[in-house]
Design a protein around this motif. Structure first.
Motif, short mmCIF file in Angstrom:
data_model
loop_
_atom_site.label_atom_id
_atom_site.label_comp_id
_atom_site.label_asym_id
_atom_site.label_seq_id
_atom_site.Cartn_x
_atom_site.Cartn_y
_atom_site.Cartn_z
N ASN A 1 17.10 34.80 37.21
CA ASN A 1 17.79 34.46 38.45
C ASN A 1 17.42 33.05 38.86
N GLY A 2 18.21 32.11 38.44
CA GLY A 2 17.98 30.71 38.79
C GLY A 2 19.28 30.06 39.22
N VAL A 3 19.17 28.84 39.69
CA VAL A 3 20.35 28.09 40.11
C VAL A 3 21.27 27.85 38.92
N VAL A 4 20.68 27.56 37.76
CA VAL A 4 21.45 27.25 36.56
C VAL A 4 21.18 28.33 35.51
N ASN A 5 22.24 28.89 34.94
CA ASN A 5 22.09 29.87 33.87
C ASN A 5 21.62 29.18 32.60
N THR A 6 21.05 29.98 31.70
CA THR A 6 20.62 29.47 30.41
C THR A 6 21.22 30.31 29.30
N ASN A 7 21.35 29.72 28.11
CA ASN A 7 21.86 30.47 26.97
C ASN A 7 20.71 31.18 26.26
N LEU A 8 21.00 31.81 25.11
CA LEU A 8 19.99 32.59 24.40
C LEU A 8 18.84 31.73 23.90
N PHE A 9 19.07 30.43 23.78
CA PHE A 9 18.03 29.54 23.28
C PHE A 9 17.25 28.87 24.41
N GLY A 10 17.57 29.24 25.66
CA GLY A 10 16.84 28.69 26.80
C GLY A 10 17.37 27.38 27.32
N SER A 11 18.47 26.88 26.76
CA SER A 11 19.05 25.62 27.23
C SER A 11 19.97 25.88 28.43
N LYS A 12 20.13 24.85 29.26
CA LYS A 12 20.99 24.98 30.43
C LYS A 12 22.44 25.22 30.02
N ALA A 13 23.13 26.05 30.79
CA ALA A 13 24.55 26.31 30.57
C ALA A 13 25.31 25.99 31.85
N GLU A 14 26.56 25.58 31.72
CA GLU A 14 27.37 25.27 32.89
C GLU A 14 27.43 26.48 33.81
N THR A 15 27.14 26.26 35.10
CA THR A 15 27.05 27.35 36.06
C THR A 15 27.85 27.01 37.31
N SER A 16 28.73 27.91 37.72
CA SER A 16 29.60 27.67 38.87
C SER A 16 29.24 28.60 40.01
N TRP A 17 29.13 28.02 41.22
CA TRP A 17 28.88 28.78 42.45
C TRP A 17 29.98 28.47 43.46
N HIS A 18 30.37 29.48 44.22
CA HIS A 18 31.48 29.34 45.16
C HIS A 18 30.96 29.45 46.60
N TYR A 19 31.46 28.54 47.45
CA TYR A 19 31.05 28.52 48.86
C TYR A 19 32.29 28.35 49.73
N SER A 20 32.42 29.14 50.77
CA SER A 20 33.54 29.05 51.70
C SER A 20 33.06 28.49 53.03
N ALA A 21 33.84 27.57 53.59
CA ALA A 21 33.47 26.95 54.86
C ALA A 21 34.69 26.87 55.77
N PRO A 22 34.49 27.00 57.08
CA PRO A 22 35.62 26.87 58.02
C PRO A 22 36.24 25.49 57.93
N VAL A 23 37.54 25.45 58.21
CA VAL A 23 38.26 24.18 58.21
C VAL A 23 37.77 23.31 59.35
N GLN A 24 37.56 22.02 59.08
CA GLN A 24 37.11 21.10 60.12
C GLN A 24 38.25 20.74 61.06
N THR A 25 37.91 20.15 62.19
CA THR A 25 38.90 19.75 63.18
C THR A 25 39.89 18.76 62.58
N GLY A 26 41.15 18.98 62.88
CA GLY A 26 42.17 18.08 62.38
C GLY A 26 43.03 18.70 61.30
N MET A 27 42.62 19.87 60.77
CA MET A 27 43.42 20.55 59.77
C MET A 27 44.48 21.41 60.46
N THR A 28 45.26 22.13 59.67
CA THR A 28 46.41 22.85 60.21
C THR A 28 46.09 24.28 60.61
N ALA A 29 44.83 24.65 60.65
CA ALA A 29 44.49 26.02 61.00
C ALA A 29 44.86 26.32 62.45
N THR A 30 45.27 27.55 62.68
CA THR A 30 45.61 27.99 64.02
C THR A 30 44.66 29.11 64.43
#
Length: 341
Positions: free
Chosen positions: A95-124
């Motif tokens: 359990n780390g920020v970056v996944n590793t492959n079977l050989f222990g090397s870093k592998a591309e890792t994607s994390w998703h984050y949702s945030a409220p729209v800032q002022t000025g956008m079209t949200a109602t």
């Protein structure tokens, strides 16, 4: 004649002697040895009895063959178990920020984050909107933050908290040596963060980043992977062959490269000393104007006047200057010149 006969006689005798010796040698070679004669006699006796001669076979040792096979099977089983154990550890225990492959090397890792729209956008108030941010940690220590069709690039470092990190925090001294991720040059959440990762690939993983100086500055992620953004084109695509290619504008602070592709896509790459940003989208040319369509929360388009003169591309931006006392606003044009790469 008698003299000649005497001269020839010794040679003839010698030749006869040599022939006799050769004949005797051949006879000796042709004569079978005692062992061969005995084997021939046994063969003849066996044939007389109606039996065929049987060659004696060298007996196999089945015990040694079975041991060898068992050793190979055990070795293969050990290798398979080791691979399965490594896979299970990567999927369930790491359990780390970056996944590793079977050989222990870093592998591309994607994390998703949702945030409220800032002022000025079209949200109602009735339909609140959120922006989806995808943090992609690359093996080369690059951090890419994707928002719609925009990409922002920075750097990250996985390290341990040091005394220098918490010189101004008495409470932080107790955390020296704890694992942290150091994020830089993203122009968004730059800073040093503690991280807490839980879950696995089957139940889903979550990650929480907490700034080392403020617990209120925290971000919670899930492991949802980024999906390609589909931008809807309005109208037909019109291409200007003179504009197709890459064009760059440079100054002391930054460089910007604008690329028009023949398939109707474009990208604008802006670089400074410590940052990089890429805008992707669709374009179309018509009547001296180029329209660029990109995606943030929704597809948005902008049109600019442009001219192409040999190795020079000029994009003309227009700014509306407000006027005081209810006067009519004025439009100011600012040309930006690019050189073909």
């Amino acid at each position: 004649m008698d003299e000649n006969k005497e001269l020839l006689t010794p040679d003839t005798d010698t030749e006869n002697t040599e022939n006799t010796e050769i004949t005797d040698s051949a006879a000796e070679a042709a004569e079978p040895s005692f062992a061969e004669a005995e084997m021939a006699a046994e063969k003849a006796a066996a044939e007389a009895d109606g039996d065929s001669p049987v060659l004696e076979e060298i007996p196999l040792v089945p015990g040694k063959s079975k041991v060898l096979q068992r050793t190979i099977v055990i070795s293969a089983a050990i290798v398979i178990c080791a691979v399965l154990f490594a896979v299970i550890c990567r999927l369930f225990l790491f359990n780390g920020v970056v996944n590793t492959n079977l050989f222990g090397s870093k592998a591309e890792t994607s994390w998703h984050y949702s945030a409220p729209v800032q002022t000025g956008m079209t949200a109602t108030a009735d339909e609140p909107q959120t922006a989806d941010y995808y943090f992609v940690f690359e093996p080369d220590d690059t951090l890419k933050i994707q928002i719609g069709s925009f990409e922002y690039f920075g750097n990250y470092t996985l390290r341990r908290l040091t005394d220098d990190d918490v010189t101004d925090s008495e409470d932080g001294k107790a955390n020296v040596g704890k694992a942290v991720v150091d994020i830089e040059n993203t122009n968004s959440i730059d800073g040093v963060y503690y991280y807490d990762v839980s879950g696995n690939v089957f139940t889903g993983k979550t990650m929480k980043l907490t700034n080392i100086y403020s617990e209120e500055m925290a971000f919670e992620f899930d492991d949802k992977a980024a999906s390609p953004i589909e931008i809807k084109r309005e109208g037909e695509f019109n291409k200007d062959d003179n504009a197709v290619g890459s064009w760059t504008n440079k100054n002391e602070m930054a460089s910007q490269t604008l690329t028009f592709n023949g398939d109707g896509t474009y990208n604008i790459t802006t670089k400074t000393a410590n940052s990089k940003q890429v805008e992707n989208g669709l374009y179309s040319c018509d009547d001296g104007k180029v329209t660029l369509s990109s995606f943030y929360l929704e597809t948005r388009s902008q049109s600019f006047k442009y001219t192409v003169d040999g190795e020079k591309l000029t994009i003309i931006q227009e700014f509306v200057m407000p006027a005081a006392d209810g006067a009519t606003p004025t439009t100011v044009e600012q040309p930006i010149e690019y050189t073909k790469d």
